[in-house]
Design a protein around this motif. Structure first.
Motif, PDB file in Angstrom:
ATOM      1  N   VAL A 131      -0.918   8.512   4.096  1.00 47.54           N
ATOM      2  CA  VAL A 131      -1.908   7.486   4.387  1.00 47.54           C
ATOM      3  C   VAL A 131      -1.185   6.159   4.216  1.00 47.54           C
ATOM      4  O   VAL A 131      -0.745   5.824   3.120  1.00 47.54           O
ATOM      5  CB  VAL A 131      -3.135   7.580   3.461  1.00 47.54           C
ATOM      6  N   LEU A 132      -1.013   5.454   5.318  1.00 44.47           N
ATOM      7  CA  LEU A 132      -0.348   4.165   5.313  1.00 44.47           C
ATOM      8  C   LEU A 132      -1.411   3.083   5.179  1.00 44.47           C
ATOM      9  O   LEU A 132      -2.352   3.035   5.975  1.00 44.47           O
ATOM     10  CB  LEU A 132       0.452   3.978   6.600  1.00 44.47           C
ATOM     11  N   VAL A 133      -1.280   2.260   4.139  1.00 43.43           N
ATOM     12  CA  VAL A 133      -2.260   1.214   3.862  1.00 43.43           C
ATOM     13  C   VAL A 133      -1.563  -0.128   4.008  1.00 43.43           C
ATOM     14  O   VAL A 133      -0.614  -0.416   3.287  1.00 43.43           O
ATOM     15  CB  VAL A 133      -2.846   1.355   2.439  1.00 43.43           C
ATOM     16  N   LEU A 134      -2.014  -0.935   4.966  1.00 42.23           N
ATOM     17  CA  LEU A 134      -1.446  -2.260   5.231  1.00 42.23           C
ATOM     18  C   LEU A 134      -2.492  -3.314   4.903  1.00 42.23           C
ATOM     19  O   LEU A 134      -3.656  -3.151   5.267  1.00 42.23           O
ATOM     20  CB  LEU A 134      -1.066  -2.390   6.708  1.00 42.23           C
ATOM     21  N   ALA A 135      -2.058  -4.393   4.253  1.00 45.55           N
ATOM     22  CA  ALA A 135      -3.017  -5.459   3.959  1.00 45.55           C
ATOM     23  C   ALA A 135      -2.292  -6.776   3.700  1.00 45.55           C
ATOM     24  O   ALA A 135      -1.165  -6.792   3.205  1.00 45.55           O
ATOM     25  CB  ALA A 135      -3.874  -5.107   2.754  1.00 45.55           C
ATOM     26  N   ASP A 136      -2.962  -7.852   4.052  1.00 47.57           N
ATOM     27  CA  ASP A 136      -2.525  -9.186   3.665  1.00 47.57           C
ATOM     28  C   ASP A 136      -3.330  -9.562   2.418  1.00 47.57           C
ATOM     29  O   ASP A 136      -4.022  -8.721   1.829  1.00 47.57           O
ATOM     30  CB  ASP A 136      -2.720 -10.186   4.808  1.00 47.57           C
ATOM     31  N   ARG A 137      -3.262 -10.809   2.027  1.00 45.73           N
ATOM     32  CA  ARG A 137      -3.947 -11.239   0.801  1.00 45.73           C
ATOM     33  C   ARG A 137      -5.453 -10.988   0.876  1.00 45.73           C
ATOM     34  O   ARG A 137      -6.071 -10.491  -0.067  1.00 45.73           O
ATOM     35  CB  ARG A 137      -3.667 -12.725   0.561  1.00 45.73           C
ATOM     36  N   THR A 138      -6.077 -11.334   1.998  1.00 43.44           N
ATOM     37  CA  THR A 138      -7.523 -11.146   2.148  1.00 43.44           C
ATOM     38  C   THR A 138      -7.875  -9.662   2.230  1.00 43.44           C
ATOM     39  O   THR A 138      -8.811  -9.192   1.575  1.00 43.44           O
ATOM     40  CB  THR A 138      -8.037 -11.881   3.398  1.00 43.44           C
ATOM     41  N   GLN A 196      -9.958  -5.354  -0.221  1.00 44.99           N
ATOM     42  CA  GLN A 196     -10.682  -4.157   0.219  1.00 44.99           C
ATOM     43  C   GLN A 196      -9.941  -2.864  -0.116  1.00 44.99           C
ATOM     44  O   GLN A 196     -10.466  -1.781   0.105  1.00 44.99           O
ATOM     45  CB  GLN A 196     -10.906  -4.227   1.734  1.00 44.99           C
ATOM     46  N   LEU A 197      -8.727  -2.967  -0.650  1.00 48.12           N
ATOM     47  CA  LEU A 197      -7.900  -1.777  -0.864  1.00 48.12           C
ATOM     48  C   LEU A 197      -8.433  -0.851  -1.953  1.00 48.12           C
ATOM     49  O   LEU A 197      -8.345   0.368  -1.827  1.00 48.12           O
ATOM     50  CB  LEU A 197      -6.463  -2.178  -1.202  1.00 48.12           C
ATOM     51  N   ASP A 198      -8.948  -1.411  -3.011  1.00 49.79           N
ATOM     52  CA  ASP A 198      -9.410  -0.585  -4.115  1.00 49.79           C
ATOM     53  C   ASP A 198     -10.484   0.400  -3.663  1.00 49.79           C
ATOM     54  O   ASP A 198     -10.524   1.538  -4.140  1.00 49.79           O
ATOM     55  CB  ASP A 198      -9.920  -1.472  -5.253  1.00 49.79           C
ATOM     56  N   SER A 199     -11.326  -0.019  -2.731  1.00 48.97           N
ATOM     57  CA  SER A 199     -12.387   0.869  -2.234  1.00 48.97           C
ATOM     58  C   SER A 199     -11.812   2.056  -1.461  1.00 48.97           C
ATOM     59  O   SER A 199     -12.504   3.050  -1.257  1.00 48.97           O
ATOM     60  CB  SER A 199     -13.375   0.091  -1.367  1.00 48.97           C
ATOM     61  N   TRP A 200     -10.556   1.970  -1.036  1.00 48.75           N
ATOM     62  CA  TRP A 200      -9.874   3.071  -0.347  1.00 48.75           C
ATOM     63  C   TRP A 200      -9.001   3.878  -1.293  1.00 48.75           C
ATOM     64  O   TRP A 200      -9.089   5.105  -1.350  1.00 48.75           O
ATOM     65  CB  TRP A 200      -8.977   2.522   0.771  1.00 48.75           C
ATOM     66  N   ASN A 230     -10.206   0.273   9.673  1.00 49.95           N
ATOM     67  CA  ASN A 230      -9.967  -1.130   9.335  1.00 49.95           C
ATOM     68  C   ASN A 230     -11.179  -1.670   8.600  1.00 49.95           C
ATOM     69  O   ASN A 230     -12.299  -1.502   9.063  1.00 49.95           O
ATOM     70  CB  ASN A 230      -9.712  -1.976  10.584  1.00 49.95           C
ATOM     71  N   GLY A 231     -10.936  -2.321   7.469  1.00 51.71           N
ATOM     72  CA  GLY A 231     -12.021  -2.912   6.707  1.00 51.71           C
ATOM     73  C   GLY A 231     -12.228  -2.191   5.390  1.00 51.71           C
ATOM     74  O   GLY A 231     -11.452  -1.325   4.991  1.00 51.71           O
ATOM     75  N   ALA A 232     -13.288  -2.569   4.717  1.00 56.11           N
ATOM     76  CA  ALA A 232     -13.614  -1.969   3.424  1.00 56.11           C
ATOM     77  C   ALA A 232     -14.159  -0.560   3.618  1.00 56.11           C
ATOM     78  O   ALA A 232     -14.772  -0.254   4.639  1.00 56.11           O
ATOM     79  CB  ALA A 232     -14.645  -2.837   2.696  1.00 56.11           C
ATOM     80  N   ALA A 233     -13.930   0.277   2.633  1.00 54.26           N
ATOM     81  CA  ALA A 233     -14.443   1.644   2.683  1.00 54.26           C
ATOM     82  C   ALA A 233     -15.918   1.648   2.296  1.00 54.26           C
ATOM     83  O   ALA A 233     -16.317   1.024   1.326  1.00 54.26           O
ATOM     84  CB  ALA A 233     -13.651   2.528   1.732  1.00 54.26           C
ATOM     85  N   THR A 234     -16.708   2.337   3.082  1.00 57.03           N
ATOM     86  CA  THR A 234     -18.106   2.592   2.762  1.00 57.03           C
ATOM     87  C   THR A 234     -18.230   4.093   2.501  1.00 57.03           C
ATOM     88  O   THR A 234     -17.337   4.856   2.866  1.00 57.03           O
ATOM     89  CB  THR A 234     -19.028   2.198   3.931  1.00 57.03           C
ATOM     90  N   PRO A 235     -19.317   4.550   1.879  1.00 59.49           N
ATOM     91  CA  PRO A 235     -19.456   5.992   1.648  1.00 59.49           C
ATOM     92  C   PRO A 235     -19.347   6.820   2.935  1.00 59.49           C
ATOM     93  O   PRO A 235     -18.680   7.861   2.939  1.00 59.49           O
ATOM     94  CB  PRO A 235     -20.850   6.112   1.015  1.00 59.49           C
ATOM     95  N   ASN A 266      -6.750  -9.882   7.799  1.00 58.23           N
ATOM     96  CA  ASN A 266      -7.876 -10.089   6.885  1.00 58.23           C
ATOM     97  C   ASN A 266      -8.674  -8.829   6.588  1.00 58.23           C
ATOM     98  O   ASN A 266      -9.787  -8.921   6.067  1.00 58.23           O
ATOM     99  CB  ASN A 266      -8.806 -11.189   7.397  1.00 58.23           C
ATOM    100  N   LEU A 267      -8.132  -7.666   6.928  1.00 56.41           N
ATOM    101  CA  LEU A 267      -8.794  -6.392   6.662  1.00 56.41           C
ATOM    102  C   LEU A 267      -7.800  -5.412   6.074  1.00 56.41           C
ATOM    103  O   LEU A 267      -6.602  -5.477   6.374  1.00 56.41           O
ATOM    104  CB  LEU A 267      -9.356  -5.786   7.956  1.00 56.41           C
ATOM    105  N   ALA A 268      -8.286  -4.493   5.280  1.00 51.73           N
ATOM    106  CA  ALA A 268      -7.458  -3.357   4.890  1.00 51.73           C
ATOM    107  C   ALA A 268      -7.276  -2.501   6.137  1.00 51.73           C
ATOM    108  O   ALA A 268      -8.235  -2.245   6.863  1.00 51.73           O
ATOM    109  CB  ALA A 268      -8.137  -2.562   3.784  1.00 51.73           C
TER     110      ALA A 268
END
Length: 190
Positions: free
Chosen positions: A70-77, A81-85, A163-168, A145-147
């Motif tokens: 699982v490749l996770v890319l993110a900038d500062r913004t 959202q990474l912790d939710s993933w 892309n974005g925050a994880a939801t259930p 600006n998104l995970a």
């Protein structure tokens, strides 16, 4: 009772081509249409790369690989959202999958890079690859600006992107995709 839908391939008008080839041509055209219309996701190959982490260690990401990645890319913004993933993925799969973090740091002045490395070392105990140029993020069609989370099979094919925050609901979809790649409905134990 026969199937109620009848397919007529006479419109192809390729009488010199066997019927079975006309059918495969039609199906190929149909798949191409569905893919271009966004009704089917395409499996794209991942790209091999090397980056250093905040500790100065070089990490090589190459395929084929023994495990699902699982490749996770993110900038500062997007990092917000990474912790939710990452927490749910790590809790569910542990060491059964590789979670590879890439921080997009394009635009950081050369003189500030040591400061950023120190901040990463202080706040994160696990290695995060540092993409100073943004080249790796760009190669993976990173959305700012998104995970950005990419599920890669062991051969390095991008099987799914979030892309974005994880939801259930999105996490359930992600888990189903990874479970399918692992060949199980429950996480594998290491």
């Amino acid at each position: 009772m026969p199937f109620p839908l009848s397919l007529d391939f006479r419109f192809l008008r390729f009488s010199h081509i066997p019927h079975s080839m006309r059918l495969s041509t039609f199906l190929a055209l149909l798949c191409g249409f569905l893919w271009s219309a966004g009704l089917s996701h395409a499996v794209a190959p991942a790209l091999d790369f090397e980056l250093q982490d905040q500790y100065g260690n070089l990490h090589r990401v190459a395929f084929p690989n023994e495990r699902i990645s699982v490749l996770v890319l993110a900038d500062r913004t997007g990092a917000k959202q990474l912790d939710s993933w990452v927490r749910p993925l790590h809790a569910r799969y542990g060491k059964a999958i590789d979670i590879l973090g890439v921080a997009r740091l394009a635009g950081v002045p050369t003189g500030l890079k040591p400061l950023f490395r120190a901040l990463f070392r202080k706040t994160l105990k696990y290695p995060v690859m540092l993409d100073w140029s943004g080249a790796i993020s760009t190669r993976y069609q990173y959305e700012a600006n998104l995970a950005n989370l990419l599920v890669l099979d062991s051969a390095g094919r991008i099987e799914y992107r979030f892309n974005g925050a994880a939801t259930p609901d999105v996490l359930k979809t992600c888990f189903r995709r990874i479970d399918g790649l692992l060949g199980t409905s429950a996480p594998r134990e290491e």
